[in-house]
Design an enzyme around this catalytic site. Structure first.
Site, PDB file in Angstrom:
ATOM      1  N   SER A  82     -26.110 -53.211 -12.005  1.00  0.00           N
ATOM      2  CA  SER A  82     -27.011 -52.566 -11.064  1.00  0.00           C
ATOM      3  C   SER A  82     -26.915 -51.074 -11.347  1.00  0.00           C
ATOM      4  CB  SER A  82     -26.606 -52.885  -9.630  1.00  0.00           C
ATOM      5  OG  SER A  82     -27.602 -52.426  -8.737  1.00  0.00           O
ATOM      6  N   GLU A  83     -28.047 -50.446 -11.684  1.00  0.00           N
ATOM      7  CA  GLU A  83     -27.988 -49.104 -12.264  1.00  0.00           C
ATOM      8  C   GLU A  83     -27.537 -48.031 -11.279  1.00  0.00           C
ATOM      9  OE1 GLU A  83     -30.799 -50.962 -12.145  1.00  0.00           O
ATOM     10  OE2 GLU A  83     -32.571 -49.744 -11.674  1.00  0.00           O
ATOM     11  N   ASN A  84     -27.419 -48.370  -9.993  1.00  0.00           N
ATOM     12  CA  ASN A  84     -26.862 -47.397  -9.062  1.00  0.00           C
ATOM     13  C   ASN A  84     -25.335 -47.303  -9.168  1.00  0.00           C
ATOM     14  OD1 ASN A  84     -27.177 -50.047  -7.953  1.00  0.00           O
ATOM     15  ND2 ASN A  84     -26.528 -49.273  -5.966  1.00  0.00           N
TER      16      ASN A  84
END
Lengths: 240, 211, 240, 211
Positions: free
Chosen positions: D46-48
């Site tokens: 998850s790119e966060n």
């Protein structure tokens, strides 16, 4: 990419990855935090014509120093080589090519190589021999040098603990170049002092996520070399 | 009478300020760590990946995993943090360190520094010096005024440069120079040292504003 | 630079740092890990003409969203603004200027700003509207865009725990933009949920070293907003 | 009969391989997480700032500090690690993620992708899509073949681009296209769907190599 990243010996962890004329990154600062057991596998493999990327060439008889002694190295990309007499001899005799980088530029080039940044500007080295032949540009009134990201065929790292997913923790200043190097090669192999089951670490504490580690091997608490043993006298009052 | 190495370190320590983060080069600069005035809080950075460097360990307590940039065994403090080399030089290059105290082979009148190689001699390497002078907000050179009879404070460096216009102050065993926009300004003399002696041992003209 | 970094209220932690037309970085992803208490101080201060650097403009009535509502913002540098209706209205009406960045480019620009890298090349955005007006160059056979490092007058970060030296730990995905922003401003102020004495942390676990933090304040476990509450049914067998 | 959203996700899941690290876009791609074949080990990024994304939490166990890039509450796994946004996109841009499965507004015959803005409509922003298509080794578009009668697979994108020549495969509710050097190649059809129907709903010529 294999489901099981854990191998039982350093030889098995590197099996199939070594060949002549390859580029290898090796973590460590001096001989602190070096992947000593994996380097020994390279020594035993006899592969030659290597380009090594490492802050230092190891010490005489320690770490990468062994590969110079065995004449397996064609080129060294480093920041400081001063403390290895045998290497110095080969360098002065023109037997080994050396590319000196400012230490921070070397670290940033490796970090960039792993992070998909092909080039970046830095003020470090502007106006010095380091800038020769490189594009320069002015930012904020100061000259800057364009430096390239650096990648390798293989990265060798030493970590304190690893889990079976390849998540890694480091210990004190043995961390140094190991985490950026883990990100910057086609294949990354880690030696860990202690291997634990996945789920053993607090996920907020993980320094190198497992995505960067292709294979790992437990090597135990190996006998670590100290280059400069400096101590202070123990105050008498402290002797209980 | 020239300042001793200890006195030189003590003079350099007068440049420290409460709350400073500082990087010390190898040689005489390392001695500055022992001269922090009581009550002042200064954190020393070691560019191999540590903030909050403690003193040498007691004998028998050396740890191979805990060394400084000079590869000496050291200890940690309650404030210590560890980080990787890329983060460490991000800290340096990004201007987060207030003060670096470094040795030198040559310093020029405009603050150029040469401290990494001598043509004809084995090149030991660059290490972190170029990054430190490029990134640290204030750079002080702490060195012997002359070395084996050779003049080190010069009009133009003849040795390969570490950085251009990067030195803010020079502290030697004989005197203190500020590096100003118009060149060097002599601001202090060691006890019994004369301006004439400085002039004879310095390879560039300088102004004098003793205080 | 003051010896004592710890302040007793968010107002005190920001005292003397706020003025009209300044540039402020604010950590967080959506409203996860935002410095909510510090943002409230900006709201109360009434400073105007702000340039905000944040991945998102907060939500209606939450985080930076309050500053838009109060018309304190002149420009937003962000990656995604989609979920804030009030902001959208101001943007469409031309009341707020917006600079959209790819999220990774925004993060890297901030990291570069903090690490003394004035500019870097990235493949992200090459051939798109993002590349317009920026220098481009080819590396490894692909076009790349030159992006600039990004800095602010003030960075506001939210951390889970902090010690009195300013060393910070983050919790899960509330970490996000906080650590790079902590490095990229003239002054960094951190709100922490829990403040502990120096020496409480394992120094290998520290994410933001205290050198990056000028002031900090303990704000407790504040009431955190969830934008998308997604759950799954609890299996009956699991109900012991 | 077109594939259902679940069937589309299942078809996309056939692209997963043991040991893959994968990023899923919002919308239909999220459903792929539920279709990992038993025994296969796939980690979702998850790119966060998270690797090893787990399923939605049980009701009452939501944690505001643990969300995915779509801002939905999620859970962790034993393999999970957390990191900051700069590190996360270093991972993405540096080519460490094997596969991204994303939605699209338009895809062109040469693999150009448009999925972030429609002129005249409110721009919501770019998010992580441009970085994902620039950095991830293999990009699959998973979307409805047409949207409200409008053709999405086109000769040239008319909408602002997310990336140039970045898509490797297109999976729709009607068929599967490989994006080859010479343009699109139709490789699969949903049950009962004809090549003629695809031709009528696709804005660019394509080759056919059904298997």
């Amino acid at each position: 990419m294999s489901l099981n990243k854990v191998h039982s010996t350093p030889e098995a962890a590197l099996a199939g990855f070594l060949h002549d004329d390859m580029t290898i990154m090796s973590g460590g600062f001096g001989v602190c935090g070096i992947p000593a057991a994996l380097i020994d596998v390279i020594l035993d493999s006899g592969v030659r014509g290597l380009t090594l990327i490492s802050n230092n060439p190891g010490a005489d008889g320690h770490g990468l120093g062994k590969l110079f002694k065995n004449r397996q190295v064609r080129k060294l990309i480093c920041s400081y080589a001063g403390d290895n007499a045998l290497f110095a001899q080969q360098f002065m005799a023109g037997e080994v090519e050396v590319e000196f980088n400012p230490q921070g530029t070397l670290a940033e080039r490796i970090r960039a190589g792993g992070a998909g940044i092909p080039a970046f500007y830095t003020r470090t080295g502007a106006g010095t021999v380091i800038a020769e032949g490189k594009p320069t540009a002015e930012f904020d009134g100061h000259p800057h040098v364009l430096e390239r990201g650096l990648r390798a065929d293989l990265a060798l790292v030493h970590a304190w603990m690893g889990d079976t997913e390849g998540n890694l923790l480091y210990r004190m200043t043995a961390r140094n170049f190991n985490p950026p190097m883990a990100t910057a090669a086609e294949v990354t192999v880690a030696e860990v002092e202690t291997l634990v089951p996945v789920g053993s670490f607090d996920p907020d504490h993980i320094v190198t996520p497992g995505i960067f580690v292709d294979r790992l091997v437990a090597v135990g608490a190996i006998n670590k070399h100290i280059e400069q043993r400096t101590v202070r006298p123990r105050p008498l009052a402290a002797e209980a | 009478m020239p300042w001793t190495r200890q006195e030189m370190a003590a003079r350099a320590a007068e440049e420290l300020r409460d709350g400073f983060y500082v990087n010390l080069g190898i040689g005489i600069p390392t001695l500055v760590a022992n001269c922090v005035p009581p009550g002042m809080r200064v954190q020393f950075q070691s560019e191999n990946g540590m903030l909050g460097m403690g003193p040498f360990p007691y004998e028998g307590e050396e740890d191979a995993d805990l060394i400084n940039a000079g590869k000496q065994t050291i200890t940690s403090l309650p404030s210590t943090s560890y980080f990787d080399s890329a983060s460490s030089f991000g800290m340096i290059r990004g201007g987060h360190i207030q003060l670096a105290i470094l040795g030198a082979l040559q310093v020029s009148a405009r603050g150029d520094l040469a401290n990494w190689s001598v043509p004809g001699k084995m090149i030991k390497g660059i290490g972190g010096a170029m990054d430190l002078v490029a990134g640290v907000r204030r750079v002080i050179v702490l060195m012997e005024h002359i070395s084996k009879g050779e003049i080190k404070i010069v009009e133009q460096c003849s040795l390969p440069l570490t950085g251009v216009e990067v030195v803010n102050k020079i502290i030697t065993d004989l005197c203190v120079f500020e590096v100003g926009p118009g060149g060097l300004v002599l601001t202090e003399l060691a006890p019994g040292v004369t301006e004439d002696e400085i002039r004879s041992k310095t390879g560039t003209p300088f102004a004098t504003q003793l205080h």
